[in-house]
Design a protein around this motif. Structure first.
Motif, mmCIF file in Angstrom:
data_model
loop_
_atom_site.group_PDB
_atom_site.id
_atom_site.type_symbol
_atom_site.label_atom_id
_atom_site.label_comp_id
_atom_site.label_asym_id
_atom_site.label_seq_id
_atom_site.Cartn_x
_atom_site.Cartn_y
_atom_site.Cartn_z
ATOM 1 N N THR A 34 0.835 -1.189 0.000
ATOM 2 C CA THR A 34 0.000 0.000 0.000
ATOM 3 C C THR A 34 0.877 1.249 0.000
ATOM 4 N N VAL A 35 0.270 2.377 -0.366
ATOM 5 C CA VAL A 35 0.973 3.649 -0.382
ATOM 6 C C VAL A 35 -0.022 4.748 -0.025
ATOM 7 N N GLU A 36 0.479 5.789 0.659
ATOM 8 C CA GLU A 36 -0.372 6.932 0.962
ATOM 9 C C GLU A 36 -0.321 7.888 -0.219
ATOM 10 N N TRP A 37 -1.488 8.238 -0.745
ATOM 11 C CA TRP A 37 -1.592 9.093 -1.924
ATOM 12 C C TRP A 37 -1.678 10.554 -1.499
ATOM 13 N N GLU A 38 -1.624 11.458 -2.451
ATOM 14 C CA GLU A 38 -1.627 12.900 -2.215
ATOM 15 C C GLU A 38 -2.849 13.381 -1.452
ATOM 16 N N ASP A 39 -3.962 12.660 -1.573
ATOM 17 C CA ASP A 39 -5.189 13.065 -0.891
ATOM 18 C C ASP A 39 -5.238 12.603 0.568
ATOM 19 N N GLY A 40 -4.177 11.937 1.032
ATOM 20 C CA GLY A 40 -4.104 11.473 2.415
ATOM 21 C C GLY A 40 -4.656 10.080 2.628
ATOM 22 N N ASN A 41 -5.287 9.487 1.617
ATOM 23 C CA ASN A 41 -5.828 8.133 1.724
ATOM 24 C C ASN A 41 -4.762 7.099 1.367
ATOM 25 N N THR A 42 -4.932 5.902 1.887
ATOM 26 C CA THR A 42 -4.028 4.800 1.585
ATOM 27 C C THR A 42 -4.676 3.889 0.554
ATOM 28 N N TYR A 43 -3.916 3.568 -0.493
ATOM 29 C CA TYR A 43 -4.416 2.736 -1.588
ATOM 30 C C TYR A 43 -3.455 1.574 -1.837
ATOM 31 N N PRO A 44 -3.963 0.462 -2.412
ATOM 32 C CA PRO A 44 -3.061 -0.609 -2.845
ATOM 33 C C PRO A 44 -2.152 -0.078 -3.951
ATOM 34 N N MET A 45 -0.904 -0.557 -3.993
ATOM 35 C CA MET A 45 0.026 -0.101 -5.026
ATOM 36 C C MET A 45 0.470 -1.282 -5.880
ATOM 37 N N ILE A 46 0.377 -1.109 -7.199
ATOM 38 C CA ILE A 46 0.807 -2.101 -8.179
ATOM 39 C C ILE A 46 2.035 -1.536 -8.892
ATOM 40 N N ARG A 47 3.098 -2.303 -8.938
ATOM 41 C CA ARG A 47 4.308 -1.885 -9.657
ATOM 42 C C ARG A 47 4.224 -2.373 -11.101
ATOM 43 N N VAL A 48 4.491 -1.456 -12.050
ATOM 44 C CA VAL A 48 4.496 -1.803 -13.464
ATOM 45 C C VAL A 48 5.863 -1.456 -14.040
ATOM 46 N N GLU A 49 6.296 -2.202 -15.049
ATOM 47 C CA GLU A 49 7.613 -1.981 -15.634
ATOM 48 C C GLU A 49 7.639 -0.787 -16.566
ATOM 49 N N ILE A 50 6.509 -0.463 -17.170
ATOM 50 C CA ILE A 50 6.478 0.634 -18.137
ATOM 51 C C ILE A 50 5.125 1.325 -18.092
ATOM 52 N N SER A 51 5.151 2.636 -18.256
ATOM 53 C CA SER A 51 3.918 3.422 -18.290
ATOM 54 C C SER A 51 4.095 4.521 -19.327
ATOM 55 N N SER A 52 3.134 5.417 -19.408
ATOM 56 C CA SER A 52 3.248 6.517 -20.365
ATOM 57 C C SER A 52 4.419 7.433 -20.018
ATOM 58 N N ASP A 53 4.899 7.383 -18.779
ATOM 59 C CA ASP A 53 6.020 8.225 -18.378
ATOM 60 C C ASP A 53 7.361 7.701 -18.888
ATOM 61 N N SER A 54 7.450 6.383 -19.160
ATOM 62 C CA SER A 54 8.731 5.821 -19.597
ATOM 63 C C SER A 54 8.684 5.166 -20.975
ATOM 64 N N HIS A 55 7.500 4.991 -21.551
ATOM 65 C CA HIS A 55 7.395 4.345 -22.858
ATOM 66 C C HIS A 55 7.883 5.283 -23.959
#
Length: 86
Positions: A34-55
């Motif tokens: 899990t990770v705490e997001w900018e809104d202060g809530n905690t969400y499950p976190m999924i790690r991906v190898e590639i996204s629009s930021d690195s493709h």
């Protein structure tokens, strides 16, 4: 719609492991991490190898030199001359 047969749809944070970029999106994926997001809530976190930021398609950092090199080798091998050469 039948009850109890559909996966739970919830907000999940996806993290690009290449760049560290994170984004919040709806998903049925689950994770123990899990990770705490900018809104202060905690969400499950999924790690991906590639996204629009690195493709390369989205970043504009495509490598055309490899294709150009292959064409040049082909032309050299079969005796074709470049039209731009004199």
């Amino acid at each position: 719609m039948k009850q109890g047969i559909h996966p739970e749809y919830r907000q999940v944070v996806f993290m690009d492991t290449t760049t560290g970029y994170k984004f919040l999106s709806g998903s049925t994926k689950s994770s123990d991490e899990t990770v705490e997001w900018e809104d202060g809530n905690t969400y499950p976190m999924i790690r991906v190898e590639i996204s629009s930021d690195s493709h390369p398609f989205y970043t504009g950092r495509q490598k055309f030199t490899q294709a150009d090199g292959a064409v040049a080798r082909f032309n050299k091998k079969y005796g074709f001359k470049d039209e731009n050469e004199g």
